[in-house]
Design a protein around this motif. Structure first.
Motif, PDB file in Angstrom:
ATOM      1  N   ASP A  93       1.131  -1.533  -0.047  1.00 43.87           N
ATOM      2  CA  ASP A  93      -0.080   0.266   0.077  1.00 43.87           C
ATOM      3  C   ASP A  93       0.929   1.485  -0.033  1.00 43.87           C
ATOM      4  OD1 ASP A  93      -1.457   2.041   0.266  1.00 43.87           O
ATOM      5  OD2 ASP A  93      -2.792   1.285   1.869  1.00 43.87           O
TER       6      ASP A  93
ATOM      7  N   ARG B 117      -1.109   5.103   1.407  1.00 45.63           N
ATOM      8  CA  ARG B 117      -0.657   5.222   3.028  1.00 45.63           C
ATOM      9  C   ARG B 117      -0.054   5.781   3.224  1.00 45.63           C
ATOM     10  NH1 ARG B 117      -4.270   5.380   6.993  1.00 45.63           N
ATOM     11  NH2 ARG B 117      -6.380   4.194   5.595  1.00 45.63           N
TER      12      ARG B 117
ATOM     13  N   ARG C 281      -8.064   7.395  -4.010  1.00 50.36           N
ATOM     14  CA  ARG C 281      -7.845   6.673  -2.228  1.00 50.36           C
ATOM     15  C   ARG C 281      -6.325   7.744  -1.849  1.00 50.36           C
ATOM     16  NH1 ARG C 281      -6.587   3.327   1.678  1.00 50.36           N
ATOM     17  NH2 ARG C 281      -4.747   2.687   1.776  1.00 50.36           N
TER      18      ARG C 281
ATOM     19  N   GLN D 161      -8.671  10.507   0.528  1.00 49.63           N
ATOM     20  CA  GLN D 161      -9.340  10.090   1.561  1.00 49.63           C
ATOM     21  C   GLN D 161      -8.948   9.502   2.301  1.00 49.63           C
ATOM     22  OE1 GLN D 161     -13.524   8.048   1.475  1.00 49.63           O
ATOM     23  NE2 GLN D 161     -12.464   8.761   3.604  1.00 49.63           N
TER      24      GLN D 161
END
Length: 377
Positions: free
Chosen positions: A118, A121, A152, A155
């Motif tokens: 990921d 993030r 993404r 968010q």
């Protein structure tokens, strides 16, 4: 922390800004964002983290942000400057959207090298650790790489308590219009509507078009225009012998054919006919104070890639306050009149017109009161 409306009023009273009814209608929306942020509860650790004595505080909920859109030259960038200034002690960053996304993409590349699955993030959390309020200028999505990760990214930023205020020339539903795989981008539009108040700046005044420029844009690009640029080079460099300027950018090299001191000169094709990107143009903008460009052609679908690069170049020069002197096939408003990309070029034409003014690029604290309207650009 103050209010944007108070700051705006003080600058109007001091003669630094010219009061504009449409801008004044937007100010309460900007004040509301800061009021929400001031009233937000302080971050705290969850009960389990507090019991164990570990972990960082849970992020405070993000205040609802603001998406301010409208035509070019209506004062959106100036309002964003005021927003950042009024933020006071709130950790705030004011940045051009293009530049921010370049930083994000670089961060994603580093995360991939570390083998993280990921990648978004950790990069977003790194931004959130330093910033509570992100003030973007000119949100636009033209790159598929950006389009595929903004949903993404934002968010996570919202979840981490970051509030976003941005300007754009387009209503959210027109972002990345006709872009490749646009259906994957659509949830981001919904996220904007959910987490940001969408407000139109409906001013009838284009402050950039109302200013008179100096002799820095020469059209058409004929022998007379070349002679004018030769004369400008001579005046600016004291007839110095030009030498190539090579700039290192992320492991590669960008070369300008001629430079002397912090003055450089290049043809349109040397700068925009090669596969250069935002990072390259930002590096060029940091390396020079004045850039002379020869032979900007008419722009259309036939040279679409070169036109896009020219738009990106002008954005970089504009943000860095680099003085531009150029010869071109026509006046800015007539360079790109039809075909894909012509709508976006309206903003570039407006910036090119503004950059012609003799006072453009001066430090705000050095501008005399009679030139205060430049702050509305």
């Amino acid at each position: 922390m103050g209010q944007v409306s108070d700051l705006y009023s003080r600058k109007v009273a001091a003669g630094q800004l010219r009061a504009d009814h449409a801008q004044q209608q937007v100010l309460p929306h900007m004040d509301h964002v800061l009021d929400q942020m001031q009233a937000a509860p302080a971050p705290k650790r969850s009960a389990w983290r507090a019991f164990l004595g570990v972990g960082s505080p849970d992020p405070a909920p993000a205040a609802k942000g603001l998406y301010l859109w409208g035509g070019v030259g209506r004062g959106k960038s100036m309002l964003m400057d005021l927003m950042a200034e009024a933020a006071g002690q709130i950790p705030c960053r004011r940045v051009h959207f293009h530049e921010f996304m370049q930083e994000i993409q670089a961060g994603l590349n580093e995360a991939r090298k570390r083998g993280q699955q990921d990648t978004v993030r950790p990069v977003a959390e790194g931004v959130a650790r330093q910033t509570r309020l992100l003030c973007f200028d000119e949100m636009q999505i033209t790159d598929i790489a950006d389009a595929m990760i903004v949903g993404r990214l934002f968010q996570v930023l919202f979840d981490q308590g970051v509030t976003v205020v941005t300007t754009s020339n387009r209503v959210p539903e027109d972002l990345y219009k006709h872009g490749l795989n646009r259906q994957l981008f659509l949830p981001f539009i919904g996220l904007i509507r959910e987490r940001m108040e969408v407000v139109c700046l409906d001013s009838q005044t284009d402050y950039r078009q109302n200013r008179q420029g100096g002799p820095v844009w020469f059209a058409p690009a004929d022998a007379q225009a070349k002679a004018a640029l030769d004369g400008a080079w001579s005046d600016l460099t004291g007839d110095a012998t030009p030498e190539p300027l090579t700039i290192a950018v992320q492991g590669r090299q960008v070369t300008l054919p001629a430079h002397a001191g912090r003055v450089a000169r290049s043809s349109f094709w040397d700068l925009c006919g090669r596969p250069l990107g935002p990072a390259d143009y930002l590096a060029v903008a940091r390396a020079v104070d004045v850039l002379l460009i020869d032979g900007v052609p008419r722009l259309s679908a036939s040279n679409y890639n070169e036109a896009r690069r020219f738009v990106t170049l002008i954005d970089a020069l504009y943000e860095a306050k680099v003085r531009l002197i150029a010869s071109a096939a026509d006046e800015p408003e007539q360079l790109y009149n039809e075909g894909e990309g012509s709508f976006e070029f309206e903003r570039t034409a407006s910036r090119l017109r503004e950059m012609q003014d003799a006072a453009w690029g001066r430090r705000a604290d050095a501008a005399p009161p009679e030139e205060a309207e430049s702050a509305t650009a």
